[in-house]
Design an enzyme around this catalytic site. Sequence first.
Site: not given
Length: 488
Positions: A284, A196, A281, A93, A128, A279
């Site tokens: 977890c 934005a 994962c 960015d 921008d 969860c």
Amino acid sequence: MRDNFEVRDYDGGGRIGELTVPRADRTVETPTLLPVVNPHVQTVPPKTLEETFGADILITNSYVLHGSEDLREPVLEQGIHDLLGFSGAVMTDSGSFQLAEYGTIDVDTEEILEFQHEIGSDIGTPVDIPTPPDVPREQAAEEQATTQERLELAESVDTGEMLVSAPIQGSTHLGLREQAAREAYGTDLDLFPIGAVVPLMNEYRFGDLVEVVAAAKRGLGEAAPVHLFGAGHPMMFALAAAVGCDLFDSAAYALYARDGRYLTVRGTEHLDELDYFPCECPVCREYTPADLEAADETERHRLLAEHNLSISFGEIRRIRQAIKRGNLFELVETRARGHPAVVDGYRALLEYTGQLERTDPVSKDAFFYLSEDSARRPAVKRHHDRLQRLDAPDELWLTTGSPGDGWRLVPPFGPVPPALSDVYPLTAELPERLDERAYRAAVEGVCRLKGANPETSMTVTHDGWPDSALDALPEDVSIRRLGERPEK
């Protein structure tokens, strides 16, 4: 470059594509997630993002590197990939976020693009003007014009094989967003972030977000890869993909973790309010909420961030599979049932059925009717449009029972000629207890067919449809209960 993106599969506005990033010698499958990496504070190291979570692209901030006393010289000497320890594609960015936050930055487009190229960025970004939502149109138009000037300047900068993005601004003024997209697509830049929109997401204004994205999509060609800047929460990934976004960047995985927040596809939970992790994962499975509460701060942040990444990347894979199978709308509708703001977004999405229908496949795996919103999906619109082109016989019996020598009558589609009876979407899976909108949509289909064939004598035979739907039938359409045959 403009030949750097190829679409393989569509479902509504969603698509699976391949983004070629030549400087990284990488082809990135989309939809995809770009984890945001703060070069100073790496909650999860980029090497872990790549090796554990399968990230093949990330995003970091070149403006932070440009102004850093500690990192500017090392990144110029080593290059961004070696500095971060990441072998995939790196997008940078430009400092526009800082411009939005603080009102000024000390670099311009040419300088920051040259810096991004010099440090080895694979995808660069010009400076921008991020115009926030709801500002006066005059301000939005003026700032969008400035952004366009900078995009045209970016075209003139020698960036070699580095792709360059063309951010689309325009605030919440849909005409400006469409114009900005058309002008951005008119440059020779490569990637099209919708900018934005973070305030819309932070305020859960997903309906407004869909309108902004849909407007930008109208101004872009189908070959345009679309990046939704700042789309970090997995609860809205499917919605954003369905309207046509291909790339999402997320700092939420780390920011939320540092605030003790636990991401799910239904919303956000606070760690101190959880007794169990809902969860599967690795984090977890191995830890409980109490374990994380007791951990030291750095470890807690890392573990929460790793969970948040698992949920986010898992949702991206789920979206790809849904597009491949043709059931992205079912996934979006499932997500909508988890949060009122996503319901708003989904209903806004269905306002653009005509726009979505242009890329929606004619044939898919199955059509599941999940709620009254299913009656507004592109497949229903397409069938209604077909009915206006069909020639009906002089006498036609439409029935919810066995059609015999007539046509089937199927909510929410309406009349189904025998030749189409066994094809998608007319083999839809329907609940036994249908809502009124399904019947009204079917009646609309009857009206379309009757309007195209005004001389046809038409009889509708139903099994207890609500009067509120049947009352919308044309006066010259006969109505009977199932079991009665029209007189010969």
